[in-house]
Write a protein that holds these residues in place. Sequence first.
Motif, PDB file in Angstrom:
ATOM      1  N   ARG A  41       0.828  -1.208   0.000  1.00 10.57           N
ATOM      2  CA  ARG A  41       0.000   0.000   0.000  1.00 10.57           C
ATOM      3  C   ARG A  41       0.868   1.267   0.000  1.00 10.57           C
ATOM      4  NH1 ARG A  41      -2.982  -3.955   2.080  1.00 10.57           N
ATOM      5  NH2 ARG A  41      -5.231  -3.913   1.754  1.00 10.57           N
ATOM      6  N   LEU A  42       1.950   1.263   0.761  1.00 10.88           N
ATOM      7  CA  LEU A  42       2.833   2.428   0.793  1.00 10.88           C
ATOM      8  C   LEU A  42       3.484   2.667  -0.561  1.00 10.88           C
ATOM      9  CD1 LEU A  42       4.519   1.993   4.295  1.00 10.88           C
ATOM     10  CD2 LEU A  42       2.831   3.715   3.626  1.00 10.88           C
ATOM     11  N   VAL A  43       3.907   1.588  -1.199  1.00  9.95           N
ATOM     12  CA  VAL A  43       4.511   1.726  -2.529  1.00  9.95           C
ATOM     13  C   VAL A  43       3.482   2.277  -3.514  1.00  9.95           C
ATOM     14  CG1 VAL A  43       5.462   0.446  -4.491  1.00  9.95           C
ATOM     15  CG2 VAL A  43       6.294  -0.009  -2.174  1.00  9.95           C
ATOM     16  N   ARG A  44       2.269   1.757  -3.462  1.00  9.29           N
ATOM     17  CA  ARG A  44       1.200   2.246  -4.342  1.00  9.29           C
ATOM     18  C   ARG A  44       0.910   3.720  -4.076  1.00  9.29           C
ATOM     19  NH1 ARG A  44      -3.034  -0.366  -7.276  1.00  9.29           N
ATOM     20  NH2 ARG A  44      -1.483  -2.012  -7.389  1.00  9.29           N
ATOM     21  N   LEU A  45       0.969   4.113  -2.820  1.00  5.63           N
ATOM     22  CA  LEU A  45       0.711   5.495  -2.421  1.00  5.63           C
ATOM     23  C   LEU A  45       1.738   6.456  -3.015  1.00  5.63           C
ATOM     24  CD1 LEU A  45      -1.028   7.290  -0.505  1.00  5.63           C
ATOM     25  CD2 LEU A  45       0.707   6.859   1.228  1.00  5.63           C
ATOM     26  N   LEU A  46       2.958   5.999  -3.174  1.00 10.09           N
ATOM     27  CA  LEU A  46       4.028   6.864  -3.675  1.00 10.09           C
ATOM     28  C   LEU A  46       3.986   7.077  -5.185  1.00 10.09           C
ATOM     29  CD1 LEU A  46       6.963   5.582  -1.457  1.00 10.09           C
ATOM     30  CD2 LEU A  46       5.636   7.682  -1.184  1.00 10.09           C
ATOM     31  N   VAL A  47       3.159   6.332  -5.882  1.00  7.98           N
ATOM     32  CA  VAL A  47       3.027   6.489  -7.334  1.00  7.98           C
ATOM     33  C   VAL A  47       2.212   7.747  -7.613  1.00  7.98           C
ATOM     34  CG1 VAL A  47       2.085   5.476  -9.440  1.00  7.98           C
ATOM     35  CG2 VAL A  47       3.209   4.027  -7.743  1.00  7.98           C
ATOM     36  N   GLN A  48       2.758   8.640  -8.438  1.00  5.35           N
ATOM     37  CA  GLN A  48       2.060   9.867  -8.798  1.00  5.35           C
ATOM     38  C   GLN A  48       1.730   9.849 -10.283  1.00  5.35           C
ATOM     39  OE1 GLN A  48       3.861  13.532  -7.589  1.00  5.35           O
ATOM     40  NE2 GLN A  48       4.513  12.719  -5.616  1.00  5.35           N
ATOM     41  N   PRO A  49       0.633  10.514 -10.663  1.00  4.24           N
ATOM     42  CA  PRO A  49       0.288  10.579 -12.085  1.00  4.24           C
ATOM     43  C   PRO A  49       1.390  11.294 -12.872  1.00  4.24           C
ATOM     44  CG  PRO A  49      -1.483  11.477 -10.714  1.00  4.24           C
ATOM     45  CD  PRO A  49      -0.310  11.222  -9.826  1.00  4.24           C
ATOM     46  N   ALA A  50       1.606  10.861 -14.090  1.00  3.59           N
ATOM     47  CA  ALA A  50       2.619  11.477 -14.939  1.00  3.59           C
ATOM     48  C   ALA A  50       2.268  12.944 -15.178  1.00  3.59           C
ATOM     49  CB  ALA A  50       2.723  10.738 -16.267  1.00  3.59           C
ATOM     50  N   LEU A  51       3.256  13.797 -15.049  1.00  2.00           N
ATOM     51  CA  LEU A  51       3.134  15.237 -15.297  1.00  2.00           C
ATOM     52  C   LEU A  51       2.110  15.935 -14.412  1.00  2.00           C
ATOM     53  CD1 LEU A  51       3.340  15.130 -19.201  1.00  2.00           C
ATOM     54  CD2 LEU A  51       5.199  15.470 -17.583  1.00  2.00           C
ATOM     55  N   LYS A  52       1.744  15.300 -13.292  1.00  3.81           N
ATOM     56  CA  LYS A  52       0.822  15.912 -12.334  1.00  3.81           C
ATOM     57  C   LYS A  52       1.360  15.684 -10.924  1.00  3.81           C
ATOM     58  CE  LYS A  52      -3.348  15.323 -15.076  1.00  3.81           C
ATOM     59  NZ  LYS A  52      -4.703  14.773 -15.125  1.00  3.81           N
ATOM     60  N   PRO A  53       2.439  16.381 -10.589  1.00  3.29           N
ATOM     61  CA  PRO A  53       3.021  16.168  -9.261  1.00  3.29           C
ATOM     62  C   PRO A  53       2.048  16.602  -8.159  1.00  3.29           C
ATOM     63  CG  PRO A  53       4.025  18.059 -10.324  1.00  3.29           C
ATOM     64  CD  PRO A  53       3.141  17.409 -11.348  1.00  3.29           C
ATOM     65  N   ILE A  54       2.091  15.898  -7.071  1.00  4.55           N
ATOM     66  CA  ILE A  54       1.237  16.194  -5.926  1.00  4.55           C
ATOM     67  C   ILE A  54       1.992  17.157  -5.009  1.00  4.55           C
ATOM     68  CG2 ILE A  54       0.080  15.193  -3.917  1.00  4.55           C
ATOM     69  CD1 ILE A  54      -0.173  12.592  -5.568  1.00  4.55           C
ATOM     70  N   ALA A  55       1.306  18.199  -4.550  1.00  3.03           N
ATOM     71  CA  ALA A  55       1.926  19.192  -3.668  1.00  3.03           C
ATOM     72  C   ALA A  55       2.464  18.508  -2.415  1.00  3.03           C
ATOM     73  CB  ALA A  55       0.901  20.263  -3.295  1.00  3.03           C
ATOM     74  N   TYR A  82      -8.478   6.749  -2.913  1.00  2.55           N
ATOM     75  CA  TYR A  82      -8.453   7.259  -1.539  1.00  2.55           C
ATOM     76  C   TYR A  82      -7.619   8.538  -1.480  1.00  2.55           C
ATOM     77  CZ  TYR A  82      -7.395   7.444   3.491  1.00  2.55           C
ATOM     78  OH  TYR A  82      -7.237   7.840   4.796  1.00  2.55           O
ATOM     79  N   GLU A  83      -6.423   8.485  -2.040  1.00  2.50           N
ATOM     80  CA  GLU A  83      -5.538   9.652  -1.996  1.00  2.50           C
ATOM     81  C   GLU A  83      -6.160  10.837  -2.729  1.00  2.50           C
ATOM     82  OE1 GLU A  83      -0.847  10.698  -2.530  1.00  2.50           O
ATOM     83  OE2 GLU A  83      -1.702   9.247  -3.920  1.00  2.50           O
ATOM     84  N   GLN A  84      -6.731  10.577  -3.889  1.00  5.43           N
ATOM     85  CA  GLN A  84      -7.358  11.649  -4.669  1.00  5.43           C
ATOM     86  C   GLN A  84      -8.513  12.289  -3.890  1.00  5.43           C
ATOM     87  OE1 GLN A  84      -9.077  10.268  -8.323  1.00  5.43           O
ATOM     88  NE2 GLN A  84      -9.402  12.317  -9.120  1.00  5.43           N
ATOM     89  N   GLU A  85      -9.354  11.470  -3.281  1.00  4.93           N
ATOM     90  CA  GLU A  85     -10.486  11.996  -2.518  1.00  4.93           C
ATOM     91  C   GLU A  85     -10.026  12.698  -1.250  1.00  4.93           C
ATOM     92  OE1 GLU A  85     -13.794   9.324  -1.972  1.00  4.93           O
ATOM     93  OE2 GLU A  85     -13.722   8.696  -4.073  1.00  4.93           O
ATOM     94  N   LEU A  86      -8.967  12.201  -0.627  1.00  2.00           N
ATOM     95  CA  LEU A  86      -8.411  12.847   0.561  1.00  2.00           C
ATOM     96  C   LEU A  86      -7.932  14.256   0.211  1.00  2.00           C
ATOM     97  CD1 LEU A  86      -7.372  12.747   3.524  1.00  2.00           C
ATOM     98  CD2 LEU A  86      -5.279  11.706   2.618  1.00  2.00           C
ATOM     99  N   ILE A  87      -7.173  14.361  -0.852  1.00  2.00           N
ATOM    100  CA  ILE A  87      -6.644  15.662  -1.282  1.00  2.00           C
ATOM    101  C   ILE A  87      -7.787  16.602  -1.659  1.00  2.00           C
ATOM    102  CG2 ILE A  87      -5.305  16.814  -3.093  1.00  2.00           C
ATOM    103  CD1 ILE A  87      -3.445  14.289  -3.004  1.00  2.00           C
TER     104      ILE A  87
END
Length: 133
Positions: A41-55, A82-87
């Motif tokens: 889950r932590l590894v999956r969490l660290l994946v960010q969309p291409a060209l859309k860095p997360i603040a 989950y991450e998208q909805e959290l943000i």
Amino acid sequence: MKKVAGSLKLELAQFREVEEFAKFGSSLDESTRNLLARGTRLVRLLVQPALKPIAIENQVLSICAGVFGFLDRIDVSDIAKYEQELISFVEVTGLFNDEPFFNLGKDIDEEMVKNFLECFTRMFISQNTNKQE
């Protein structure tokens, strides 16, 4: 921030070590399976969309969710959602705008963050079909 990052590094190091070991063994105890599940889950969490860095402030909050164990109840396939909805929730509500939470040089208010993440995680689970509680 440093405390959260340190916990993340430690958990990922343990995950990688056990992941390699698990390739050779077929029978794993419950704590080992839990460590592997959290690491995935932590590894999956660290994946960010291409060209859309997360603040960075959103990354810190997401990593807190993983390190504090809130993602343990979320299916791996729902981690990005989950991450998208959290943000989105934090941005829409402006929840941490006036808080010193994101002052990266200081410690976070761990209890405040845990209480928030507990409430958000329960809400997320209740609204999604892939429930794991």
